[in-house]
Design an enzyme around this catalytic site. Structure first.
Site, mmCIF file in Angstrom:
data_model
loop_
_atom_site.group_PDB
_atom_site.id
_atom_site.type_symbol
_atom_site.label_atom_id
_atom_site.label_comp_id
_atom_site.label_asym_id
_atom_site.label_seq_id
_atom_site.Cartn_x
_atom_site.Cartn_y
_atom_site.Cartn_z
ATOM 1 N N SER A 141 9.020 9.186 0.190
ATOM 2 C CA SER A 141 7.579 9.365 0.427
ATOM 3 C C SER A 141 7.049 10.605 -0.284
ATOM 4 C CB SER A 141 7.309 9.495 1.933
ATOM 5 O OG SER A 141 7.759 8.357 2.603
ATOM 6 N N TYR A 241 0.810 11.690 -11.962
ATOM 7 C CA TYR A 241 -0.429 10.931 -12.125
ATOM 8 C C TYR A 241 -0.103 9.467 -12.490
ATOM 9 C CZ TYR A 241 -4.522 9.123 -14.526
ATOM 10 O OH TYR A 241 -5.532 8.310 -14.948
ATOM 11 N N GLU A 250 1.467 -2.234 -7.472
ATOM 12 C CA GLU A 250 2.627 -2.541 -6.617
ATOM 13 C C GLU A 250 2.162 -2.805 -5.177
ATOM 14 O OE1 GLU A 250 5.758 0.421 -6.542
ATOM 15 O OE2 GLU A 250 6.996 -0.813 -5.208
ATOM 16 N N GLY A 347 11.898 -20.677 19.082
ATOM 17 C CA GLY A 347 12.885 -20.441 20.140
ATOM 18 C C GLY A 347 14.212 -19.991 19.535
ATOM 19 N N GLY A 372 5.482 2.642 -0.678
ATOM 20 C CA GLY A 372 4.666 3.554 0.145
ATOM 21 C C GLY A 372 4.613 3.008 1.551
#
Ligand SMILES: Cc1cc2nc3c(=O)[nH]c(=O)nc-3n(C[C@H](O)[C@H](O)[C@H](O)COP(=O)(O)OP(=O)(O)OC[C@H]3O[C@@H](n4cnc5c(N)ncnc54)[C@H](O)[C@@H]3O)c2cc1C
Length: 386
Positions: A141, A241, A250, A347, A372
């Site tokens: 991240s 960038y 993406e 089920g 992300g």
């Protein structure tokens, strides 16, 4: 899903040409992919030749420059291809085939003509396989804090470090790789194209995963890899960038995958609820089942419509950073619920291998994490609305 009014609902997004493309991809998937999906899922892999077969039909060349083997087309052509490939029921397989879609755009957008000839064209023609390397074992991240270094030494960068969870890692001939060429933080990052036959490059065994079994995922290591400076994409230290720019497409494709996951889960549930009896009547005879199906259909409809609207704006060149993050999160929230409800309707069979809803449920889990996480999407959205 072939709902009665689907052509009416979506004609504003898809032209006759899009629908012809859809039919061509659907026919290809029915013949070349669907019959083998079970086998490839169990094998945790699929034949490399599939990249070439997809490339020969031009399905992964849409939107790239024609002089490098690309085919003219818009976002909705790409959407048609993603949706129809996903109808094989294995988004893992599609993720691996789609590693080109996340690793080539930075080369197309910022590469030199020489880079495009050497690294774009042969991937578009299916002769090479390309992957994207951003995530590291220490974190995915916090991209700005990545640790793989590329130290300039004359005409080369000396690359050291590692990347993990890399889709197509074991098949790839080249990696579009984020490295640290400068100081700390976002302004010290660059993108390099790294050939996987570079001395010092190595790759782990296939990582065993909860879902996306047919997808090929590995960890990669760089031990004093000498990468020519001409493999730098765009400007040095502008990589962050480029990474952020690349994430938009993406995230859109992950939203699409989530919607198709919901669509397939709903289709399966509708069929099963009509056929399966309990207490002397079909499951559709219970209001609770009918309402569950109605909620699933409603959530899917809203999510798909929103995703297409965001895509249409992206197609028109309107910035959609906030909206594409919303679309990804919304589609994943919907697919989380719909795949849960689908397995519930099935089920015990919903828990059994060999039933599509079982795979959809497992495969769905990654969609809120990859490209992300849900939390990072919310950080982006909140920054832009506060
Ligand atoms: C099957 C698979 C395929 C993948 N393919 C690729 C690929 O091809 N290329 C590639 O580069 N990567 C790939 N990834 C990596 C993926 O993008 C990362 O897993 C993802 O970005 C999250 O990074 P992380 O796993 O390191 O989690 P972390 O960053 O460690 O996050 C852990 C948790 O903390 C939360 N968190 C972190 N920061 C914040 C914050 N600021 N605020 C709130 N919560 C936060 C996260 O949301 C998450 O819940 C793949 C992953 C998987 C599982």
């Amino acid at each position: 899903m072939e709902t009665k009014n689907s052509s009416v609902t979506y004609q504003q997004y898809f032209s006759k040409e899009h629908e012809l493309l859809r039919k061509a991809v659907r026919d290809f998937v029915k013949k070349e992919i669907t019959p083998f999906v079970e086998e490839w899922e169990e094998a945790n892999d699929f034949p490399k030749e599939l990249y070439k077969k997809v490339a020969d039909l031009g399905f992964n060349s849409i939107g790239y420059p024609e002089e490098y083997g690309g085919t003219p087309g818009d976002i909705f052509d790409q959407i048609v291809v993603t949706e129809e490939l996903c109808r094989c029921g294995s988004t893992g397989l599609v993720a691996s085939l789609g590693s080109h879609g996340i690793s080539l755009p930075p080369i197309a957008a910022h590469g030199t003509p020489e880079q495009k000839k050497k690294y774009l064209e042969p991937v578009i023609t299916g002769d090479r396989i390309s992957a994207l390397g951003i995530t590291e074992p220490s974190g995915g991240s916090d991209v700005a804090n990545l640790k793989t270094t590329a130290i300039r030494e004359g005409d080369y960068y000396l690359v050291n470090g590692s990347k993990t969870f890399i889709t197509s890692a074991l098949h790839a001939d080249q990696i579009t790789c984020a490295v640290r060429t400068g100081g700390e933080g976002a302004h010290g990052i660059s993108f390099l194209i790294i050939d996987t036959d570079t001395p010092g490059f190595s790759v782990s065994k296939e990582l065993k995963k909860m879902g996306w079994w047919a997808s090929n995922t590995g960890e990669i290591f760089f031990d004093n890899c000498r990468v020519p400076v001409e493999n730098l994409i765009g400007e040095e230290n502008k990589g962050f960038y480029y990474i952020m720019e690349n994430f938009q497409a993406e995230r859109l494709s992950l939203a699409l995958m989530a919607n198709i996951t919901s669509e397939l889960a709903l289709e399966e549930s509708l069929k099963y609820a009509r056929e399966r009896d309990a207490f002397g009547k079909p499951l559709t005879g219970f209001q609770v089942t009918r309402h569950k199906l109605a909620d699933m259909a409603t959530m899917l409809e809203a999510s798909r419509e929103f995703t297409y609207r965001v895509a249409a704006k992206m197609n028109a060149g309107v910035e959609q950073i906030k909206e594409v993050s919303m679309a990804k999160n919304f589609a994943c929230t919907v697919s989380n619920q719909v795949t849960f409800d689908a397995t519930q309707i099935f089920g015990g069979y919903g828990f059994m291998r060999g039933y599509l809803v079982e795979r959809l449920y497992r495969d769905n889990r990654i969609l809120s994490i990859g490209g992300g996480t849900q939390e990072i999407m919310k950080e982006i959205i909140s920054k832009l609305i506060l």
